[in-house]
Structure formats: C-alpha cells, structure tokens
Scaffold this active site. Structure first.
Site, short mmCIF file in Angstrom:
data_model
loop_
_atom_site.label_atom_id
_atom_site.label_comp_id
_atom_site.label_asym_id
_atom_site.label_seq_id
_atom_site.Cartn_x
_atom_site.Cartn_y
_atom_site.Cartn_z
N SER A 127 9.97 -28.65 -20.10
CA SER A 127 10.34 -28.50 -18.69
C SER A 127 10.67 -27.06 -18.29
CB SER A 127 11.54 -29.39 -18.36
OG SER A 127 11.11 -30.69 -18.04
N LYS A 130 8.82 -25.63 -15.34
CA LYS A 130 9.29 -25.69 -13.95
C LYS A 130 9.77 -24.33 -13.44
CE LYS A 130 10.69 -30.57 -14.04
NZ LYS A 130 10.44 -30.96 -15.43
N SER A 377 15.79 -31.41 -13.35
CA SER A 377 14.50 -31.47 -14.05
C SER A 377 13.64 -32.62 -13.54
CB SER A 377 14.71 -31.59 -15.56
OG SER A 377 13.57 -31.12 -16.25
#
Length: 538
Positions: A127, A130, A377
């Site tokens: 993640s 991102k 997230s």
C-alpha cells in the site's frame, strides 16, 4: 493489505477532528497533533515528558513536542556510523537473513543520506503505492478539486422543462457519474428527498446510469490474481456507492434450527442472498460468506455455517460485481424510502446533451479524499483516483492513459523511473515495484510541492490516528512520525517522514519482502526502526 474502514466510521473520524479544531480542544495539542494542516510531521527536537491519566486511573508518560527549526549542518560521520550500527543491529537481531529488506533514510534539509540498504533494488511496496497515487492526484487536480455527479432529464432547453404538478415524472431520470470515490448511501437518500421536495412522487421512465467517464473495465489491474470476496478487492466505476461494497449483517434467530436473519446495508435488490445458515445453541458464530456474479448482472452472496442463539450479530463487508447496476438499485431503494415510486427499469446508457439538471452534487475536496485514503489505506479510493487521472478532454479514462499521466508527474517530480512499475493505484497483490530510494525521492519532492500540506497531513500519525493509531504509542516516534503503511501476505512496508529528537526532518522508506511469516508480524521490527530514527540526537 490494510482493510477498508466503514463509510460511517471514516466520516465520523473527520467530524470529531473538525469539532476538536473548532473548539480549540486542548486534547489536540496534548496528543502531539497540530490542529493546523502543517506540512511537516508533528513533533520537534526539544521534548519534555508529560503525565496523563489513563482510563484505569494510572499515570503514563508521553513525550510532547515543541517546534524547533531543523539543524542546517550535516550529521557528523561518527553520529551517522552510530545510527547505521543501531539500525543494522535491530535488523540482524530481529530479522537476520530470513527476509529481503530495503531501506533508505535522508535528511531532507541537508539532503544527506543517513542510512541506505539495498535502496536501489525494486521491491513490492504494497500500500505504499498509494503515496504515488495520492501525490499524482494532488498534482494533476489540486487539493480543492471536486468530482461532480448530476441527476438530470432530457430537455431541449432549461426553460422547456416544467416541474410536474401531478407528481408524475413521465420520462427517464439519468444519473451521470463523475468518478467520485466517496459517494455514500446517505448522499442517495439526500438526492431522493430533494426529488420528493420538487414534487416528484412517481418516475414513469427508467433510472439510467451514465458512467462513461471511465471506459467500463471495472476490475483494477492485477485484481484478478486472486478470486477474493472481501471489500478490499472491490471494482471501481464512474458512479459507485459505498466503495462498491455491501455490509451483510447476520443476526441469530430466536428458535433453534431456524435460519438467522440476514440484512444488507445499504439496502438494495442488486444483491441476492442465499441463506443456508442455521441457528444453534451457544454464543459462537461460524458463518461463512461467499460472493459471486449471479449471471444476470447482479451479485449473489451465500451465507453458510452456524450462529449461536447467544452470539452477537456479525457484520461482513463484501464486494459487489456490477457497479452501475448496484448504484441504480441502491438509488431505487433510496427513492422508495422517501415515497417515490419507479415504474421503469434500471439500466445503463448515455445522458442526453440537451438536458435539464435537477440535482448537481459536488464531492468533498480532493484533499479530504486523499486524507481518508492514506490514513485508512482505502483501496477503492486509490483505484478511483488513479483511474480519474486519465479522464481528459472528454475522452473516457483507461488504465493505460491514467498510468501515463502518473508517469509524467513522476518525471516532473524528478523521481527516477528505472525499475519502477505502478500497475494499479492501491498496491494490492503482486503488481507494483519500486525501490526505497524512489519512494524517498517522491517524499522529498512533495515537501516542495504546492500541495505539500495536504499530502503530508494525509499520512497516518504514529500512535495517534489511521493505520498507525495502535502502533508506536509509547515510543519516541509517537506524534513525531507520519507515514503510509503497507501489508500483504509476505510484504510489510512503512514510508514517510519523522522528526528526530535533535530536530532533523527525515524522509524514510523501509520495505520488507519475501518474509517467511505473515507480513504484519514484522510491524514491531519496523516500529523499532522508526523509534530509533525518532530518538536520534545527531
């Protein structure tokens, strides 16, 4: 991968924070978080211990941080060697050679590299992907950008359309999606109530969804690597509601052997439930839920297993399969709840150029969406934002065009692209590759970007909020570190900014790949590394 937070809980977090700021709550300061959207991580070099009462009445010590300009001179060679030795000791003691580890730490004021380990090698960032998605979105759109959704009818000109005086809308109603990532059922209820207030009691025509802003490929790249039903693997769409997921609430029946009650939120007819579960004695629940397309444009969710008569009700969030059909079905239910009947069908189509707009809805500003996405997230938001990058000059967005826009941003940010692969926007599965050095280059670039305050404040604060709220609570990093987490089965990542005890502002990235155990089990190691950086006095 970090799971989705429920829509209501995300919104509740921001409302609580807003109220605290407006009231000037002292709690905002004592937690180490500035009520201002400052561009730097909270915390500074000078610190002092403060004593607070915990919920059980005991005292606990917590460092509070005061502002101090970072040192402009470089770290001495001896201090840097000492830091290097401390970080290496932690990695050797806690991990050894059982995982592949990359790490890069830079003093952003002096541009001095304080630590580097396999920093040029490509890793799966999970993640931490991102970070690239949110930075590109802020650069392309700006933090104040909003996405529009319109409810409209066909009309030769605005003056030609007349509000019905008999309560009957004798034509189709179009919903034109603009790619918003944060549409909720509450918004649909609000729109339905507005139509009711306009005097509409019955819609004789169809409900038509126009989602042509995106080209129709709903499943993000690499999401096909696993066939999972969880909400973190939801598809995207230009008109999507509740993150294209549905909550399935299972409550035990009052009689043994009976099927438990199953409810959906938001309520809709898109999802068909096959309830094969049974109520048994006891207080345990062993319900298993699966989701798959029903072959007719809907989604079938099968509930199996048992739930005890004394068990608490369970709530599971499941992905849906057809975003426009789901949105149309949820909106139809919202209309029904406020007393508006729909006689026509639910379908997709093109909204007319000649139109009368009944309702125009603007999303939250992009800064709000990026903050919710990074702190919690949220995969769906990340994929929506990446896909939105490719919508330019009226052409539908494609994944290829969106990635091209992101790559051009990285070139402007002077991020090296050799070995860098951004396949999807969320970091889910084995699809993306980046080095710790490339992440740090991005972090440094965003400190000089016009949207730096929004980008930095979107990151979770150690021991305070988001995915870091329960980590590093009693360490020097609490309140002094802002970072993006990332977790997959064999991956653990942590990248962001930290202010050291000596007042230095560091950008760092630590990527753990090929861990022999579950990736989340290595979070304490990364927390110790982060605490070591925060406690650095050089």
């Amino acid at each position: 991968m970090n799971t989705l937070c429920s829509p209501c809980s995300i919104r509740r977090q921001w409302l609580i924070g807003l109220v605290a700021c407006l009231l000037g709550s002292g709690a905002v300061w004592t937690t180490g978080m500035s009520p201002l959207r400052a561009g730097a991580p909270d915390g500074a070099s000078s610190s002092e211990a403060s004593t607070t009462k915990t919920s059980d009445g005991n005292s606990s010590s917590r460092e509070t941080h005061r502002f101090q300009l970072p040192p402009r001179e470089s770290v001495s060679e001896d201090d840097r060697d000492r830091l290097h030795e401390m970080l290496d000791t932690i990695l050797h003691r806690e991990v050894g050679s059982e995982a592949r580890i990359g790490m890069h730490v830079v003093d952003v004021t002096t541009d001095q590299v304080l630590y580097s380990r396999r920093a040029d090698e490509a890793f799966n960032p999970a993640s931490n992907t991102k970070l690239f998605t949110s930075a590109a979105a802020l650069d392309v759109f700006g933090p104040d950008h909003t996405f529009e959704t319109r409810l409209l009818v066909a009309s030769d000109a605005d003056t030609d359309w007349e509000q019905p005086d008999d309560g009957l809308l004798d034509e189709s109603l179009y919903l034109e999606g603009g790619g918003e990532a944060f549409l909720l059922f509450e918004d649909f209820i609000h729109w339905a109530a507005k139509l009711k207030l306009k005097g509409i009691d019955t819609i004789e025509g169809d409900i038509i969804i126009d989602d042509r802003v995106f080209d129709g490929h709903y499943l993000p790249p690499a999401f096909g690597q696993k066939d999972e039903d969880a909400s973190y693997r939801a598809p995207i769409g230009a008109l999507s509601v509740n993150f294209n997921a549905v909550s399935v609430i299972v409550t035990p029946a009052e009689e043994l052997g009976m099927a438990p009650e199953v409810r959906l939120f938001p309520p809709n007819a898109h999802v068909e439930v096959s309830n094969q579960a049974r109520t048994v004695r006891g207080d345990r629940q062993r319900c298993r839920l699966t989701s798959e397309p029903d072959g007719e444009g809907g989604t079938e969710i099968v509930v199996r297993g048992t739930i005890g008569t004394e068990a608490e009700r369970t709530r599971s969030r499941m992905r849906i399969d057809n975003p426009p059909h789901y949105a149309a079905s949820v909106f139809r239910r919202a209309l029904d709840m406020v007393g508006v009947d729909v006689e026509g069908r639910l379908q997709t189509g093109e909204a007319p150029e000649s139109r009368h707009v009944l309702i125009e809805h603007e999303s939250h500003p992009l800064s709000y969406v990026v903050e919710a996405m990074n702190k919690w997230s949220n995969n769906f938001m990340a994929e929506q934002l990446l896909r939105a990058l490719g919508h330019r000059d009226g052409d539908p967005s494609t994944w290829e065009r969106s990635r091209t826009v992101l790559e051009r941003f990285l070139d402007r940010a002077k991020v090296e692209r050799e070995g860098l692969e951004i396949t999807n926007g969320s970091g889910l599965y084995d699809a993306n590759r980046t080095s710790p050095k490339q992440i740090v280059q991005l972090l440094e670039a965003m400190l000089h970007h016009p949207s730096s305050p929004e980008f930095v404040s979107s990151l979770a604060v150690a021991g305070r909020d988001g995915t870091l709220r329960n980590r590093m609570q009693d360490s020097p990093a609490a309140g002094a570190l802002r970072a993006k987490t990332g977790t997959l089965n064999r991956v653990s990542a942590l990248s962001g900014y930290v202010r050291t005890r000596s007042g230095r502002r560091l950008a760092f990235s630590m990527l753990f790949n090929r861990t022999p155990r579950r990736g989340w089990l290595y979070r304490p190691v990364q927390d110790e590394l982060a605490a070591t950086l925060a406690a650095f006095e050089g």
